[in-house]
Design a protein around this motif. Structure first.
Motif, short mmCIF file in Angstrom:
data_model
loop_
_atom_site.label_atom_id
_atom_site.label_comp_id
_atom_site.label_asym_id
_atom_site.label_seq_id
_atom_site.Cartn_x
_atom_site.Cartn_y
_atom_site.Cartn_z
N LYS A 104 -3.37 7.59 -4.96
CA LYS A 104 -3.70 6.30 -4.36
C LYS A 104 -4.56 6.53 -3.13
CE LYS A 104 0.49 4.21 -6.06
NZ LYS A 104 1.55 3.28 -5.84
N SER A 148 -5.11 -6.46 6.30
CA SER A 148 -4.18 -5.92 5.30
C SER A 148 -4.59 -4.51 4.92
CB SER A 148 -4.13 -6.82 4.07
OG SER A 148 -5.33 -6.73 3.35
N GLU A 149 -3.60 -3.67 4.86
CA GLU A 149 -3.81 -2.30 4.42
C GLU A 149 -3.01 -2.11 3.15
OE1 GLU A 149 -2.66 0.41 7.46
OE2 GLU A 149 -4.07 -0.40 8.91
N LYS A 150 -3.66 -1.55 2.14
CA LYS A 150 -2.93 -1.32 0.89
C LYS A 150 -3.40 -0.03 0.25
CE LYS A 150 -6.03 -4.51 -1.43
NZ LYS A 150 -6.16 -5.73 -2.19
N LEU A 151 -2.53 0.50 -0.56
CA LEU A 151 -2.86 1.70 -1.32
C LEU A 151 -3.20 1.27 -2.74
CD1 LEU A 151 -0.07 4.10 -0.06
CD2 LEU A 151 -2.48 4.23 0.47
N VAL A 152 -4.37 1.63 -3.19
CA VAL A 152 -4.84 1.27 -4.52
C VAL A 152 -4.81 2.50 -5.41
CG1 VAL A 152 -6.80 0.39 -5.84
CG2 VAL A 152 -6.30 -0.55 -3.58
N LYS A 187 -6.20 4.58 0.41
CA LYS A 187 -5.95 3.48 1.34
C LYS A 187 -7.20 2.63 1.51
CE LYS A 187 -4.27 2.67 6.02
NZ LYS A 187 -3.83 3.34 7.25
N LYS A 240 -14.47 -4.69 4.68
CA LYS A 240 -13.56 -4.02 3.76
C LYS A 240 -13.91 -2.53 3.82
CE LYS A 240 -11.96 -4.17 -1.00
NZ LYS A 240 -12.09 -4.87 -2.27
N ASP A 274 -8.60 -4.22 4.48
CA ASP A 274 -9.34 -5.45 4.20
C ASP A 274 -9.10 -6.45 5.32
OD1 ASP A 274 -10.90 -7.25 2.89
OD2 ASP A 274 -9.48 -7.69 1.29
#
Length: 118
Positions: free
Chosen positions: A31, A2-6, A33, A41, A36
């Motif tokens: 944000k 999973s790739e996400k912008l935090v 990137k 991670k 995970d």
């Protein structure tokens, strides 16, 4: 994987919104990137930004930015400090590394104790 912008930093802007002209709704967010997976991670160095008006719920794209918004963005961009890019190994990675090491050490030990006669 999973790739996400935090969201690392969010700033309230006091500029007028180019869409609804409200002076209270603009939010600038930075944000970063994060990838995970089961084995690791990773915090990447990829940074994105976005300006959203909370009053009219519109994303303000750079084409519609005024000179004031652009100046505030440049200032905030210089003041922004992203998280350091890094990779953390998870428990599954450590188990795989240890098992592979044990298998290699066992194979070498058996080859030394019981050499092949050719």
């Amino acid at each position: 994987m999973s790739e996400k912008l935090v969201t690392i930093k969010e700033v309230v802007l006091t500029n007028n919104c180019p869409e609804c002209y409200s002076k209270e709704g603009l939010r600038l967010s930075f944000k970063q990137k994060i990838i995970d997976t089961k084995f690791y991670k990773s915090i990447t160095s990829k940074i994105s930004h976005e300006i959203v008006c909370k009053t009219c719920h519109m994303i303000i794209y750079p084409v519609k930015w005024t000179d004031d918004i652009e100046r505030v963005f440049e200032y905030q961009k210089k003041a922004f400090i992203p998280k350091k890019a890094s990779t953390y190994l998870k428990k599954a990675s450590w188990v795989a590394i240890i098992l592979t090491s044990i298998i290699i050490i066992t194979a070498i030990t058996l080859a030394v104790v019981y050499p092949f006669n050719l």
